[in-house]
Design an enzyme around this catalytic site. Structure first.
Site, mmCIF file in Angstrom:
data_model
loop_
_atom_site.group_PDB
_atom_site.id
_atom_site.type_symbol
_atom_site.label_atom_id
_atom_site.label_comp_id
_atom_site.label_asym_id
_atom_site.label_seq_id
_atom_site.Cartn_x
_atom_site.Cartn_y
_atom_site.Cartn_z
ATOM 1 N N ALA A 11 0.832 -1.198 0.000
ATOM 2 C CA ALA A 11 0.000 0.000 0.000
ATOM 3 C C ALA A 11 0.869 1.252 0.000
ATOM 4 C CB ALA A 11 -0.926 -0.019 1.220
ATOM 5 N N GLU A 29 8.689 -5.120 -8.172
ATOM 6 C CA GLU A 29 7.388 -5.221 -8.855
ATOM 7 C C GLU A 29 7.512 -4.921 -10.335
ATOM 8 O OE1 GLU A 29 4.155 -2.977 -7.143
ATOM 9 O OE2 GLU A 29 4.988 -1.057 -7.696
ATOM 10 N N GLN A 77 -6.795 -7.034 -34.432
ATOM 11 C CA GLN A 77 -6.804 -6.705 -35.863
ATOM 12 C C GLN A 77 -6.648 -7.976 -36.706
ATOM 13 O OE1 GLN A 77 -7.426 -3.545 -36.022
ATOM 14 N NE2 GLN A 77 -7.660 -3.475 -38.236
ATOM 15 N N SER A 83 1.601 9.204 -8.875
ATOM 16 C CA SER A 83 2.948 9.270 -9.471
ATOM 17 C C SER A 83 3.931 9.929 -8.510
ATOM 18 C CB SER A 83 2.902 10.076 -10.772
ATOM 19 O OG SER A 83 2.010 9.469 -11.672
#
Ligand SMILES: Cc1cc2nc3c(=O)[nH]c(=O)nc-3n(C[C@H](O)[C@H](O)[C@H](O)COP(=O)(O)OP(=O)(O)OC[C@H]3O[C@@H](n4cnc5c(N)ncnc54)[C@H](O)[C@@H]3O)c2cc1C
Length: 378
Positions: free
Chosen positions: A122, A238, A332, A130
């Site tokens: 957390a 991470e 696509q 940011s």
């Protein structure tokens, strides 16, 4: 750098692929967290890959772990569950394994490896994303405990977590940060409802509130006020391991595109014979190979106990943006079928888009890369 893969590593990776493809792909499990699957994953050993053996872990190298997590992303379409697994391992359990005291290791590692306790990290807050270091959450010392107050946002595994790694500013010296290990049952911890997202819904996400939570002094990573370098190391973990499964997913999607384009015919030709299609597949292969090299490089650096902050930012940026691009190109290639739910590629795109945001957005990775390169050159 030597990435030669041993027979044991190959066999383990194949086992992970078999497990992932047979157990983790049921459609009914894709949009909600399943405790049943969680325990199967724990029983297989995936939750304790790198944990020390004396705490019930497998004690594997970081390179082996990277290959296993990549294989999991290849084998399983349940990207949310894989994300939940990686949040638990890399930004909760592995932190205790590396930065925790023996007391913390004894207290939590075995239960986290066996799946009994789920972890999360957390950092983000409603008003600081940011710019994470502008956080408002604060902690102070009081007799034999720390007191934590603050609100965290977008916490993956939040609604199901038993253990929260929480970053907070020291009240006594606001330039310093600490990382507390907080249990769900400590008085004053409140988790919000699962936030419905555009993807990854089998990994629940929530706000978490810490209202004057009293935390025993032993529940800290490192020492009081030493949280910032540990936080940077967490981001490195991470940005490497939460993106490892995306490398596997990109390979899976590329293979699906190859098979489809080699069977679908239009105007008397297999569509793979049209350069506009075959070049998309070639670009997918380039992205997969470049990503693998970077993943194994970072994992090897971690095995040598070296920093990989710049490498992890480059890897995170490259993988997340190529993962999204590959999903778009796959839609696509599949044409109208790709746009339909049944083919599951639109789901993959919805899951992939999150990767350009979590662990620091693409813009922030570019800032980091340029700042670090500039510091090396100028
Ligand atoms: C699926 C998911 C899971 C998450 N899991 C967790 C978790 O487990 N734990 C946790 O702590 N957080 C988690 N997060 C939060 C995530 O880390 C933040 O969302 C992310 O860091 C961006 O912060 P923000 O959302 O506040 O956006 P903001 O910081 O407000 O950014 C908004 C936009 O402005 C841009 N911007 C901001 N600053 C700059 C700058 N200096 N230069 C250039 N552009 C800039 C950003 O790139 C973005 O495009 C998760 C997010 C998602 C989507």
């Amino acid at each position: 750098m030597d990435f030669s893969i041993t027979r044991e590593q190959k066999e383990f990776v194949e086992e992970v692929k078999r497990f992932g493809s047979t157990i983790l792909n049921n459609k009914e499990d894709l949009d909600k967290f399943s405790y049943d699957l969680w325990m199967k994953i724990a029983d297989f050993g995936l939750l304790s890959l790198v944990t020390e053996e004396k705490y019930g872990g497998l004690g594997e190298s970081y390179l082996t772990a990277a290959m296993c997590i990549e294989a999991l992303g290849y084998a399983s379409r349940n990207n949310g569950l894989v994300f939940a697994i990686n949040n638990h391992i890399w930004v909760a359990q592995n932190l205790i394994n590396i930065y925790g005291s023996d007391i913390l290791k004894e207290k939590y590692l075995e239960d986290m490896g066996s799946g009994k306790k789920i972890g999360c990290f957390a950092l983000t807050e409603p008003d600081s994303g940011s710019d994470a270091l502008s956080m408002a959450s604060k902690v102070h010392e009081e007799n034999d405990c720390y007191i934590l107050t603050g609100t965290k946002m977008f916490i993956s595994n939040g609604p199901i977590a038993d253990i929260f790694m929480v970053v907070a500013r020291n009240q006594e010296d606001p330039r310093k940060f600490s990382i507390l290990v907080v249990e769900k049952d400590f008085i004053g911890v409140k988790t919000g409802n699962d936030i419905k997202k555009m993807g990854l819904n089998s990994c629940p996400t929530s706000e978490v509130v810490f209202d004057n939570v009293s935390i025993p002094k032993e529940n800290i990573l490192g020492t009081y006020g030493s949280g910032e370098p540990i936080m940077n190391a967490i981001l490195e973990w991470e940005r490497c391991y939460e993106f490892a499964p995306h490398v596997g997913a990109m390979q899976r999607i590329m293979e699906e595109c190859c098979k489809y384009a080699s069977s679908r015919e239009q105007a008397g030709k297999k569509i793979i014979e049209y350069q506009a299609i075959s070049h998309k597949i070639a670009d997918m292969k380039v992205a997969v190979e470049m990503s693998k090299l970077m993943l194994y490089k970072i994992a090897s650096l971690k095995d040598q106990r070296k920093n990989a902050f710049l490498e992890a930012a480059i890897f995170k940026l490259y993988v997340s943006e190529n993962y999204v691009k590959i999903c778009q190109d796959a839609i696509q290639i599949f044409g109208g079928y790709g746009y339909c739910e049944e083919y599951m590629i639109e789901r993959e795109l919805r899951d992939a888009i999150g990767s350009t945001i979590y662990s620091g957005t693409s813009e922030i990775q570019r800032n980091i890369i340029c700042n670090m390169v500039n510091a090396l050159i100028v």
